[in-house]
Write a protein that holds these residues in place. Structure first.
Motif, PDB file in Angstrom:
ATOM      1  N   LYS A 185       0.829  -1.199   0.000  1.00  0.00           N
ATOM      2  CA  LYS A 185       0.000   0.000   0.000  1.00  0.00           C
ATOM      3  C   LYS A 185       0.871   1.261   0.000  1.00  0.00           C
ATOM      4  N   ARG A 186       0.330   2.293  -0.600  1.00  0.00           N
ATOM      5  CA  ARG A 186       1.002   3.588  -0.591  1.00  0.00           C
ATOM      6  C   ARG A 186       0.680   4.282   0.740  1.00  0.00           C
ATOM      7  N   ASP A 187       1.652   4.956   1.306  1.00  0.00           N
ATOM      8  CA  ASP A 187       1.422   5.669   2.563  1.00  0.00           C
ATOM      9  C   ASP A 187       0.563   6.904   2.319  1.00  0.00           C
ATOM     10  N   VAL A 188      -0.564   6.955   2.990  1.00  0.00           N
ATOM     11  CA  VAL A 188      -1.490   8.080   2.870  1.00  0.00           C
ATOM     12  C   VAL A 188      -1.832   8.556   4.275  1.00  0.00           C
ATOM     13  N   ALA A 189      -1.860   9.855   4.457  1.00  0.00           N
ATOM     14  CA  ALA A 189      -2.103  10.403   5.794  1.00  0.00           C
ATOM     15  C   ALA A 189      -3.195  11.468   5.783  1.00  0.00           C
ATOM     16  N   VAL A 190      -3.894  11.559   6.909  1.00  0.00           N
ATOM     17  CA  VAL A 190      -4.743  12.724   7.166  1.00  0.00           C
ATOM     18  C   VAL A 190      -3.810  13.848   7.581  1.00  0.00           C
ATOM     19  N   ILE A 191      -3.815  14.932   6.817  1.00  0.00           N
ATOM     20  CA  ILE A 191      -2.906  16.029   7.149  1.00  0.00           C
ATOM     21  C   ILE A 191      -3.641  17.247   7.707  1.00  0.00           C
ATOM     22  N   SER A 192      -4.974  17.247   7.611  1.00  0.00           N
ATOM     23  CA  SER A 192      -5.722  18.381   8.161  1.00  0.00           C
ATOM     24  C   SER A 192      -7.166  17.954   8.391  1.00  0.00           C
ATOM     25  N   PHE A 193      -7.767  18.548   9.410  1.00  0.00           N
ATOM     26  CA  PHE A 193      -9.164  18.235   9.740  1.00  0.00           C
ATOM     27  C   PHE A 193      -9.836  19.492  10.273  1.00  0.00           C
ATOM     28  N   ALA A 194     -11.052  19.725   9.835  1.00  0.00           N
ATOM     29  CA  ALA A 194     -11.823  20.855  10.370  1.00  0.00           C
ATOM     30  C   ALA A 194     -13.291  20.459  10.430  1.00  0.00           C
ATOM     31  N   GLN A 195     -13.984  21.031  11.386  1.00  0.00           N
ATOM     32  CA  GLN A 195     -15.423  20.781  11.497  1.00  0.00           C
ATOM     33  C   GLN A 195     -16.097  22.050  11.999  1.00  0.00           C
ATOM     34  N   SER A 196     -17.386  22.119  11.739  1.00  0.00           N
ATOM     35  CA  SER A 196     -18.180  23.231  12.258  1.00  0.00           C
ATOM     36  C   SER A 196     -18.567  22.932  13.696  1.00  0.00           C
ATOM     37  N   ALA A 197     -19.079  23.925  14.382  1.00  0.00           N
ATOM     38  CA  ALA A 197     -19.790  23.649  15.627  1.00  0.00           C
ATOM     39  C   ALA A 197     -21.053  22.880  15.245  1.00  0.00           C
ATOM     40  N   HIS A 198     -21.404  21.877  16.038  1.00  0.00           N
ATOM     41  CA  HIS A 198     -22.590  21.084  15.744  1.00  0.00           C
ATOM     42  C   HIS A 198     -23.741  21.593  16.601  1.00  0.00           C
ATOM     43  N   VAL A 199     -24.859  21.862  15.963  1.00  0.00           N
ATOM     44  CA  VAL A 199     -25.995  22.470  16.658  1.00  0.00           C
ATOM     45  C   VAL A 199     -27.290  21.772  16.246  1.00  0.00           C
ATOM     46  N   ARG A 200     -28.340  21.987  17.016  1.00  0.00           N
ATOM     47  CA  ARG A 200     -29.612  21.326  16.738  1.00  0.00           C
ATOM     48  C   ARG A 200     -30.191  21.765  15.403  1.00  0.00           C
TER      49      ARG A 200
ATOM     50  N   ALA B 162     -14.528  18.391   7.183  1.00  0.00           N
ATOM     51  CA  ALA B 162     -13.667  18.195   6.017  1.00  0.00           C
ATOM     52  C   ALA B 162     -12.303  17.698   6.465  1.00  0.00           C
ATOM     53  N   VAL B 163     -11.690  16.922   5.584  1.00  0.00           N
ATOM     54  CA  VAL B 163     -10.380  16.329   5.845  1.00  0.00           C
ATOM     55  C   VAL B 163      -9.531  16.518   4.591  1.00  0.00           C
ATOM     56  N   ALA B 164      -8.262  16.759   4.776  1.00  0.00           N
ATOM     57  CA  ALA B 164      -7.325  16.732   3.648  1.00  0.00           C
ATOM     58  C   ALA B 164      -6.407  15.532   3.810  1.00  0.00           C
ATOM     59  N   LEU B 165      -6.193  14.826   2.704  1.00  0.00           N
ATOM     60  CA  LEU B 165      -5.305  13.665   2.682  1.00  0.00           C
ATOM     61  C   LEU B 165      -4.111  13.971   1.788  1.00  0.00           C
ATOM     62  N   ALA B 166      -2.985  13.365   2.120  1.00  0.00           N
ATOM     63  CA  ALA B 166      -1.832  13.471   1.226  1.00  0.00           C
ATOM     64  C   ALA B 166      -1.060  12.161   1.277  1.00  0.00           C
ATOM     65  N   ALA B 167      -0.380  11.871   0.179  1.00  0.00           N
ATOM     66  CA  ALA B 167       0.379  10.623   0.066  1.00  0.00           C
ATOM     67  C   ALA B 167       1.871  10.906   0.134  1.00  0.00           C
ATOM     68  N   GLY B 168       2.594   9.978   0.750  1.00  0.00           N
ATOM     69  CA  GLY B 168       4.049  10.015   0.737  1.00  0.00           C
ATOM     70  C   GLY B 168       4.630  11.320   1.230  1.00  0.00           C
TER      71      GLY B 168
ATOM     72  N   ALA C 195       2.693  14.543   2.289  1.00  0.00           N
ATOM     73  CA  ALA C 195       2.106  14.673   3.619  1.00  0.00           C
ATOM     74  C   ALA C 195       3.055  15.409   4.558  1.00  0.00           C
ATOM     75  N   GLY C 196       4.306  14.990   4.579  1.00  0.00           N
ATOM     76  CA  GLY C 196       5.286  15.607   5.455  1.00  0.00           C
ATOM     77  C   GLY C 196       5.584  17.051   5.089  1.00  0.00           C
TER      78      GLY C 196
END
Lengths: 359, 389
Positions: A2-17, A212-218, A221-222
């Motif tokens: 497998k190719r090395d893939v990483a989560v390099i960033s993550f963001a979310q909103s405030a969750h509300v009703r 949302a998430v950003a992914l990068a390979a190899g 990512a670094g």
């Protein structure tokens, strides 16, 4: 290999009703801005975009199309959409990155459950010829599962209340959580049942939220992330929808996905489980073989905020964040879909030096 | 890392009809899937994963129906993945499934696409209510008619081109036992005299509403080699591509969308095609309204801009022409929307396998499958060949 893939960033909103004053595009765009801005990237740097959402929340066919317009696919982009939780959109992006043609991907998902009556909307997922016409709501179906678990001697209502108390207490430290409080489990048990054996505290809130998430390979990512969260294993499995065809007191699909994802190949510092109902966390802990050495749902989990189609990706993002900031070295994230844990995805994330990155 | 080869080793489709009242949705997908497995000579147990696609869930009134279909698709205990990319979905579903093999994750993937349009009224499901959009159009035809009028004006195309396309596709469908429409009495004049629905689109130049499903077994090189050795010719995937662009953008050209052109350029690059008109033996192109044949011929590089209609008029795209297009009868003859893209991809594969029966193009070695969706903004294509890439 497998190719090395990483989560390099993550963001979310405030969750509300209920988000009343914004549409899905307005909800999503700040989060897309955050997830790319944190790694100094723009849409022009993204090789593949994949999203998860469902028309049945929006009440509109092709609801993902207008959301994509907001992201700005011009000049034309490589893009796909799944009618699934964003965790599965991440899976498609991970597969795409395996092919070695692109190095970066953006994954996003959106949920605005407040547009309808969610427990009734979810009945439209059921067999349309047999179960659907009876309109059995999602809370009642979960209650059947909880009853089966209790009757099998695998859990008590007190065990479930402990999950609720711990999760909502943990959520006090989660700035985007919708539901957070500090009450002892014993006090919770004095309340009436909502749908026996479930009390209100056993159930998730209904949430509007995006992630949302950003992914990068190899090496990509670094270049962008000081401490990438490498995906050392990811797998997903489904079971029949029909409750009578499954042993509701266990999650075979989770167990299978966990084996394929290599959950047991090393110690787990953290687990983020997509368990909308308290008893489901107990089932998932068992299926994943978690013990007391693993911190479970430090975010508060789906009991603190449960945006449909988004809560699964949030679990992956939460574990990745722990690796990004060095508070964990190896963790597992889980996402679910369908009634009573029908479909499950398991993703193992590791920091550099955790032994998972193959070079 | 990198891309492994992938082969189409099994293809199945249902009998497409206005109403398949004899089967449930589960029965419909099962019919196509069982035929694909039989064609591949594999059992349900041999399948590693299932990838399913369909157009909006409102078409049947079931939310995320793959959950309900999991056991009918033989997916219990396996990965089940649901793609939805508007009308291109049948094509993109095939590509997502192919990638699972190309990435070396699975050996044999079952991919299925379906629509059971008789469960609802797709035209109104496609007509967004206020407040989402102004009530300017009813159904897809109302949306696309201005694009076609713009094409006719820009290309200075004669009025009868759309009629010729409809006549060709509906005549081809007479050779395809699975096709929804078998109009034995169709003529140029019967099409010309049919009701004008959305000027310039006549009733007989419009796709039908169909119930139907399509399925394929996509497999690794080793499995493809085994099939070839056993005399079951596989179709080898030479290239796949997807492109998306916005619905609304001042930069867009809906007659010749940049996304479509880039999708074609990418898939040709992968397949080593430099002159599609000469190198491609036949093409199955997503043509839901007759005029889209000349428009897409130009968008996909088979003709210069403004010249696509001449290929139609000259008969080049007829079954016996030098670039047969929509040999199966196309979307104009069968339109289970979510499956329509996969039917294009599957027909291309059938052609290079030499398994297209009465609508076989003699000597087809390299074929293009194409699907589009949304407001001409989502594109999916593949190139398949009789030879290994």
């Amino acid at each position: 290999m497998k190719r090395d893939v990483a989560v390099i960033s993550f963001a979310q909103s405030a969750h509300v009703r209920a988000v009343d004053s914004e549409n899905e595009v307005e909800m999503l765009m700040p989060v897309v801005g955050d997830v790319l801005g944190a790694i100094d990237m723009t849409m022009d740097d993204i090789g593949f975009t994949c999203s998860g959402s469902t028309d049945y929340l929006a009440g509109q066919a092709f609801s993902f199309v207008m959301i994509l317009d907001g992201v700005g696919p011009w000049p034309p982009i490589q893009e796909s959409h799944v009618e699934m939780d964003g965790a599965w959109a991440l899976y498609e992006a991970w597969v795409k990155l395996q092919l070695g043609e692109i190095d970066t991907a953006l994954v996003y998902c959106c949920a605005r459950a407040s547009a309808g009556d969610l427990p009734m909307v979810l009945t439209r997922q059921l067999d349309p010829y047999t179960a659907g016409p009876l309109w059995p709501d999602s809370i009642s179906l979960a209650a059947l599962q909880a009853r089966a678990l209790i009757d099998a001697g695998k859990a008590t209502e007190a065990d479930m209340a402990e999950v609720a108390a711990r999760s909502r207490r943990a959520a006090l430290d989660n700035p985007v959580a919708q539901l957070a409080w500090d009450r002892p489990a014993g006090e919770l048990l004095t309340e009436d049942h909502l749908v026996a054996p479930l009390r209100r505290h056993d159930c998730p809130p209904i949430s509007d939220g995006v992630a949302a998430v950003a992914l990068a390979a190899g090496d990509a990512a670094g270049d962008r992330c000081r401490r990438p969260a490498w995906i050392s294993g990811i797998d997903h499995r489904v079971e029949p929808i029909h409750l009578g065809l499954r042993d509701l007191t266990e999650s075979r699909s989770t167990r299978l996905a966990a084996e394929r994802a290599g959950v047991h190949d090393g110690p787990l510092d953290v687990a983020e489980l997509h368990a909308p109902f308290t008893h489901q966390e107990l089932i998932l802990r068992d299926a994943l073989g978690l013990d007391a050495t693993t911190a479970v749902n430090p975010s508060g989990g789906a009991l603190a905020a449960n945006p449909m189609m988004t809560a699964g990706l949030v679990r992956i993002g939460e574990v990745a964040s722990h690796i990004h900031d060095g508070t964990a070295n190896r963790g597992v994230a889980h996402a679910t879909s369908g009634p009573c844990l029908q479909q499950n995805l398991v993703c193992v994330l590791e920091g550099d030096g955790a032994g998972g990155r193959r070079r | 890392m990198g891309k492994d080869r992938v082969a189409v080793v099994g293809i199945g489709q249902t009998e497409h009809q206005a109403t398949r009242g004899d089967v449930s949705m589960a029965g419909l997908v099962r019919e196509a899937a069982a035929r694909a497995l039989a064609d591949a000579e594999v059992s349900w147990a041999d399948i590693d994963a299932v990838v399913i696609g369909k157009a909006p869930d409102f078409f049947e009134g079931v939310m995320m129906p793959e959950l309900y279909l999991a056991d009918a698709l033989g997916a219990s205990g396996k990965p089940l993945f649901r793609v939805h990319t508007a009308g291109s979905v049948g094509g993109s579903t095939s590509i997502v499934a192919a990638q699972l093999v190309q990435a070396g994750i699975h050996e044999r993937v079952l991919t299925v696409a379906f629509e059971k349009q008789s469960e609802s009224e797709a035209m109104w499901a496609l007509s967004m209510p206020i407040p989402f959009q102004p009530p300017l159009h009813a159904g897809a035809g109302g949306y696309f008619a201005p694009h076609i009028r713009s094409y006719i004006r820009r290309a200075q195309a004669p009025d009868h081109i759309g009629i010729l396309v409809a006549l060709k596709d509906r005549t081809n469908a007479l050779r395809n036992p699975h096709a929804h429409l078998h109009e034995h009495d169709i003529t140029f004049h019967s099409i010309k005299d049919s009701l004008m629905l959305w000027d310039p689109i006549r009733y007989a130049e419009t796709c039908p509403s169909s119930d139907g499903a399509c399925a394929m077994v996509l497999a690794s090189e080793a499995v493809g080699d085994e099939a070839a050795a056993a005399g079951r010719t596989p179709a080898w995937v030479h290239g796949t591509a997807m492109r998306s662009e916005p619905t609304m953008s001042a930069d867009r050209d809906t007659v010749l969308p940049l996304g479509g052109a880039q999708c074609a350029a990418e898939v040709y690059r992968q397949a080593g095609i430099t002159d599609p008109r000469r190198q491609v033996d036949c093409a199955e192109i997503y043509v839901p309204f007759s005029w889209f044949e000349p428009m897409w011929l130009e968008n996909l590089g088979f003709a210069e801009p403004g010249q696509g209609w001449r290929l139609v008029e000259d008969g080049a795209t007829a079954l016996d022409g030098d670039l047969p297009v929509n040999m199966s009868g196309g979307v104009l003859s069968s339109n289970p929307i979510g499956a329509s893209g996969m039917l294009r991809f599957a027909e291309a594969a059938m052609q290079v396998r030499g398994a297209a029966g009465e609508h076989q193009v003699d000597g087809a070695r390299l074929a293009v499958g194409h699907a589009y969706g949304g407001g001409s903004q989502f594109f999916a294509m593949w190139v398949v060949g009789a030879d290994k890439p």
